[in-house]
Structures are given as structure tokens and as C-alpha cells.
Design a protein around this motif. Sequence first.
Motif, short mmCIF file in Angstrom:
data_model
loop_
_atom_site.label_atom_id
_atom_site.label_comp_id
_atom_site.label_asym_id
_atom_site.label_seq_id
_atom_site.Cartn_x
_atom_site.Cartn_y
_atom_site.Cartn_z
N HIS A 78 0.84 -1.21 0.00
CA HIS A 78 0.00 0.00 0.00
C HIS A 78 0.87 1.26 0.00
CE1 HIS A 78 -3.38 2.61 0.74
NE2 HIS A 78 -2.74 3.13 1.77
N TYR A 79 1.94 1.25 0.81
CA TYR A 79 2.84 2.39 0.88
C TYR A 79 3.51 2.66 -0.47
CZ TYR A 79 7.10 5.01 1.80
OH TYR A 79 8.11 5.92 1.75
N TYR A 80 4.03 1.61 -1.11
CA TYR A 80 4.69 1.78 -2.40
C TYR A 80 3.74 2.34 -3.46
CZ TYR A 80 8.77 -0.94 -0.86
OH TYR A 80 9.89 -1.39 -0.20
N LYS A 81 2.47 1.94 -3.40
CA LYS A 81 1.51 2.38 -4.40
C LYS A 81 0.95 3.77 -4.14
CE LYS A 81 -1.70 -0.55 -4.69
NZ LYS A 81 -2.77 -1.47 -4.97
N THR A 82 1.01 4.25 -2.90
CA THR A 82 0.33 5.51 -2.57
C THR A 82 1.26 6.64 -2.15
OG1 THR A 82 -0.03 4.78 -0.31
CG2 THR A 82 -1.81 4.37 -1.89
N ARG A 83 2.56 6.40 -2.07
CA ARG A 83 3.45 7.50 -1.66
C ARG A 83 3.44 8.59 -2.73
NH1 ARG A 83 9.12 4.16 -2.02
NH2 ARG A 83 9.11 3.84 -4.27
N ALA A 84 3.70 9.81 -2.29
CA ALA A 84 3.61 10.97 -3.18
C ALA A 84 4.77 11.01 -4.17
CB ALA A 84 3.57 12.25 -2.36
N ILE A 124 11.02 3.46 6.33
CA ILE A 124 11.17 4.90 6.57
C ILE A 124 10.12 5.61 5.74
CG2 ILE A 124 12.72 6.87 6.36
CD1 ILE A 124 15.03 4.82 6.58
N HIS A 125 9.36 6.45 6.38
CA HIS A 125 8.32 7.20 5.69
C HIS A 125 8.66 8.69 5.76
CE1 HIS A 125 5.74 3.70 5.29
NE2 HIS A 125 5.89 3.46 6.57
N PRO A 126 9.55 9.19 4.91
CA PRO A 126 9.85 10.62 4.93
C PRO A 126 8.59 11.42 4.59
CG PRO A 126 11.37 9.44 3.50
CD PRO A 126 10.31 8.49 3.91
N LYS A 127 8.48 12.61 5.15
CA LYS A 127 7.27 13.40 4.95
C LYS A 127 7.01 13.71 3.48
CE LYS A 127 7.27 15.39 9.50
NZ LYS A 127 7.41 16.52 10.36
N GLU A 128 8.06 13.90 2.68
CA GLU A 128 7.84 14.23 1.27
C GLU A 128 7.30 13.05 0.48
OE1 GLU A 128 12.26 13.16 1.54
OE2 GLU A 128 10.93 14.47 2.66
N PHE A 129 7.36 11.82 1.04
CA PHE A 129 6.84 10.65 0.35
C PHE A 129 5.40 10.34 0.72
CE2 PHE A 129 11.32 9.87 -0.34
CZ PHE A 129 11.33 9.40 -1.64
N LEU A 130 4.92 10.90 1.81
CA LEU A 130 3.58 10.59 2.26
C LEU A 130 2.56 11.49 1.59
CD1 LEU A 130 4.25 10.11 6.07
CD2 LEU A 130 3.97 8.36 4.35
N VAL A 131 1.43 10.93 1.22
CA VAL A 131 0.35 11.69 0.61
C VAL A 131 -0.45 12.33 1.73
CG1 VAL A 131 -1.74 11.53 -0.80
CG2 VAL A 131 0.23 10.10 -1.32
N ASN A 132 -0.75 13.61 1.59
CA ASN A 132 -1.55 14.30 2.61
C ASN A 132 -2.96 13.76 2.58
OD1 ASN A 132 0.61 15.87 3.35
ND2 ASN A 132 0.07 17.54 1.95
N ALA A 133 -3.44 13.34 3.74
CA ALA A 133 -4.78 12.76 3.83
C ALA A 133 -5.84 13.85 3.91
CB ALA A 133 -4.87 11.85 5.05
N ALA A 134 -5.44 15.06 4.20
CA ALA A 134 -6.41 16.15 4.38
C ALA A 134 -6.96 16.68 3.09
CB ALA A 134 -5.76 17.29 5.14
#
Length: 134
Positions: A78-84, A124-134
Motif C-alpha cells: 500500500h505504501y509503495y503504491k500511494t506514496r507521493a 522509513i516514511h519521509p514526509k515528502e513521500f507521504l500523501v496528505n490525507a487532508a
Amino acid sequence: MALISASSIIAELGDIRKYKDPRQLCKMAGLSLKEHSSGLKKGKTTISRRGRSVLRQVLYKTVMSLIKNNKVFKELHHYYKTRAKNQLTGKASIIALCRKLLRILFAVVHKEEYNEEKMRQDIIHPKEFLVNAA
């Protein structure tokens, strides 16, 4: 299914202790990356497919089963498919998990037992890789 997968992987790889680096396992499976570039043209990066095709098939089916039944592999997929940044397609994510499975097998044979929590902490989930949920 697990016994058949494990025995198929071992039959294709042989003795895992003879490998010095997990990249050798990936190369044996034909999962090492290659890039089609020439001069200034940057080409597409794909897997080499120069290794054992049966091993790739077994790994693919095993990872599909792990995504369905293992919480950590499901989270990683899920992380690999949804990271920004550097988001992977579904199949590219599965191939990345096949490589990860080979690295886990190498570590289990050479170093220690499999620890699911340690694997989760290594993500490791750097902030630039995470999609904003808001």
C-alpha cells in the motif's frame, strides 16, 4: 502453499549460504534493474529478466499470497503504491516486494531469525513521500 513455495525457491536458488550478497539472489532471479538509456535520452528502467524465470514466477505468486495474508507486506504494498514521490504501479510494487523477500531470505539464512517488528521499523516514511490525507 508455503511449503511448496519455499521448496521451489530453494530448488531454484540452491544453497543460499553460498551467496555473499543479497543482490546476487536478485540477479539470479532476474530482478536486477537495468536502464535503457543512450546519450541524453533517459530510457525506461525495467528488470533484467536474465535470471531464472521459474524463480520469478514462484516469487511473484508467493508475494501475492503474502500481500493477501501478511500485514507487513500488505502495508508495504500500500505504501509503495500511494506514496507521493516515486509512486509505483501495482506490478512494480510487487516486484519490489519480491526483491525484499529475497533480501529477507538472505538475512534469515546468514544473520538472524525473521522479526516482523524489525522489518516494520526499517520502513522509513519521509514526509515528502507521504500523501496528505487532508
